[in-house]
Design a protein around this motif. Sequence first.
Motif, short mmCIF file in Angstrom:
data_model
loop_
_atom_site.label_atom_id
_atom_site.label_comp_id
_atom_site.label_asym_id
_atom_site.label_seq_id
_atom_site.Cartn_x
_atom_site.Cartn_y
_atom_site.Cartn_z
N UNK A 69 29.66 47.71 39.30
CA UNK A 69 30.57 47.35 38.21
C UNK A 69 31.38 46.11 38.57
N UNK A 70 31.65 45.94 39.85
CA UNK A 70 32.48 44.81 40.28
C UNK A 70 31.60 43.75 40.95
N UNK A 71 32.10 42.55 41.00
CA UNK A 71 31.35 41.48 41.65
C UNK A 71 31.60 41.52 43.16
N UNK A 72 30.89 40.65 43.89
CA UNK A 72 31.07 40.62 45.34
C UNK A 72 32.50 40.23 45.72
N UNK A 73 33.12 39.39 44.88
CA UNK A 73 34.50 38.96 45.18
C UNK A 73 35.53 40.03 44.78
N UNK A 74 35.09 41.16 44.30
CA UNK A 74 35.98 42.26 43.87
C UNK A 74 37.03 41.79 42.87
N UNK A 75 36.59 41.05 41.88
CA UNK A 75 37.51 40.52 40.87
C UNK A 75 38.24 41.65 40.14
N UNK A 76 37.51 42.68 39.78
CA UNK A 76 38.14 43.77 39.00
C UNK A 76 39.18 44.53 39.83
N UNK A 103 42.29 42.43 39.93
CA UNK A 103 43.01 42.49 38.65
C UNK A 103 43.72 43.84 38.51
N UNK A 104 43.04 44.91 38.93
CA UNK A 104 43.65 46.24 38.83
C UNK A 104 44.93 46.30 39.65
#
Lengths: 550, 203
Positions: B117-124, B127-128
């Motif tokens: 669900x998240x990208x490698x950069x852990x964008x989500x 944001x959370x």
Amino acid sequence: MPVVEVLEEVLPVAEPVQSQFEVAAQILDRAVQGGCQDANVLYMLALAHKRQGKTNEARSALRKISRPDANVILQMGLLSLEEGNLAQAEGEFQRARQMDKESYEICYNLLLTQLTLGKIEECTKLIPDAVELLDRSPGTLPGGAYAPDERRFLQLLQSLLQQCDETMLRDPRFDPVLSEMTPDDEQRLLKVVRSLGQLDVVHTLLKALTASRPRSAAVREAYIEAVLVKAKDVMDRCNWTEAELLLRPLANDRSASRANQVALLNLLGCCACLTQDFDGAINQFQNALKLSDRDPRLHQNLALAHELRSDLQSADAHWNRYFDLLDQRVPAPPDVPKYLNSLAYESMSRLASRYSEKEKWNNALGYVQRAARLRPDDPDTLERLFHLYNHAKRPQDARQTLNDLRRLRPTDPQLDLYELDLVEVKGLADIEKLLMEIDRILKRYPGDARVEERAVTMVGNVIPLMGNLCDQLTEQMGKVIDQVRNLPNYQINWTAVRDVMRDLLREFQKLRRIVGKCMPLVTSDEHKRIVRDLAEHIDKKMEACRSMGA
Amino acid sequence: MSDFGLRISDCGLKDQLFVSFNPKSAIRNRGRVKMSKSAEPVMLDLASLPREQVGPFLLLGLPKESDKDRIESNWADRLKWARKNLMKVPLEDINWARDILNDLDKRIRADAASLNLDTTESVLQTLARRFGVAAGQPGRAWQPLDSEKALADYMPPAEVPDAAAVRAALTVPQVPEELPAVAVLLERLAQMPLDPWAVVLPK
């Protein structure tokens, strides 16, 4: 002297020192236990506890105050906020406000608590009171805030809350206060909205703000971020369709930052995949990859979407890219050493299995070869590699792998049977040789379940071959008999017929002998029945050969 | 999870999820799906993938790098939600997901076969955290206004004696010129046995 000891000598070690709040709390507590019921002493005790983060102790000290004033209730509200109990905090701030309508602090805290709870209507009603209190306040407030700035912020918040009404959200009206705010005011408003910590409220507020300020990049970005976080939250509850409904309107938005766009497209792809819209998922993942080609997780998602559409060929390219990009950037669990290495190995093994299921031996072989490079001394991988070489008709490589396997498992009896897999069965002699070898190995390892099981499988594979050979001989015999029946007697070369029948009889006898050898090696009832029928059939044919003069 | 629901890509109703009710398409798709009479967007209960394809990470709402504590905590949350019907996933699947994640080999295999669900950069995740909804983070990030009573100079209503007066009231006894201890010490010394041979005479 060891380095640690030297360091211990050189570096001073901090001694635990009681904080002034701790000392104050001890003294005040002693006073209270000594019978002191002074409200101010209890209040100071509560503050000493509060400043140490001991909310329970602070609350129990405040509760001992027999006639609490507004400030005491305010403190209780602050403690509730600290504990994350918003509903209780709201009740306490309301009680404090009934006692003291002149306190801006109480009013402000009640306002933001209600906003956090999503009570937009109550909040809207409270803002004029807060503004009025500010008008009566001096320039600088106790917290250091500047009253005019605070007033402007509250007016902005009021306008925003008015825009949150459902009818306004559908048909937003022009609001000069919101549309003409300065970038600094906008930042302050965004900061407060982001800090609420309640996704539904934040989403509603930012949606209204986006509608009122459609040209503001900062507001748009904040809104997209809120939608992303909310969609992720919904997906964490396995509600894929609802998440897609949230994200869908933003699918073509190119105003967000690249990272947010990638996250958005990826989430949309996942939603589509999870609702079995694989074409849609592939489309979204491909769009995400256009923006971020070096993200291994996106390649993995796209490869999985292709796989779910049963298109292993298209998945292949993305799996390869995934393996190339799989490095330390990819987050891994902290408590598992060499996780990424294991992940690559398992992914390759999994792909090999998928290709093996479809009998695409060469593709499967490629992945197992790569897996074997990651774990060169893993016997299970080598065993798998051996079987795939066999399937792919590469006996030389299979033999080499079997030698490596013998080095790793020198006492494994199964490997002798694997050796027989390399024998190419072309005729009766090969079958006979194979059965003799199986018999020999079984006698060498009596009672070894693995060997017995494997031997049964191998004998089971030989039975159809014997059946085929019997059919071929029967066919030849049938042709000769047909000719004999259809030709007039004087045209038949009986010498030649007898020779052919003699040859056929010899072949049938050889086959009958092999079937006889096979019988004791067969264990299942089904196989026993087949072999018995075959033997009877061969006996009949041999009789027929003899009746034809063999 | 059931695998026998409506497949969105098969029936071509995808766009209807996101638009208002359209009578024409309702006629076209009559018999396939029950249509709402309101003007609200049509919500279809779409078939989800089987649990093996959804994977344990998505079932428990976990990032792939989660540690054991996080796995246990998310599992417990989902059990509660499932029992209260706040989540459609059956309890059996929730327990299955936990079992898979607690077995390292199975976990790695599940990682290889499940979506991110998240990208490698852990964008989500970033944001959370920014929105205060990441795991283990307090929700609210705004600072309330605090006003404490000024009690620095507070004097409790108790009788506290004046320090100077107390000091003045203290009378220190005079030290006598005679030292009575001297006589006692000499007497004790005289009673001690004397060894003439142990005496070291000065040269």
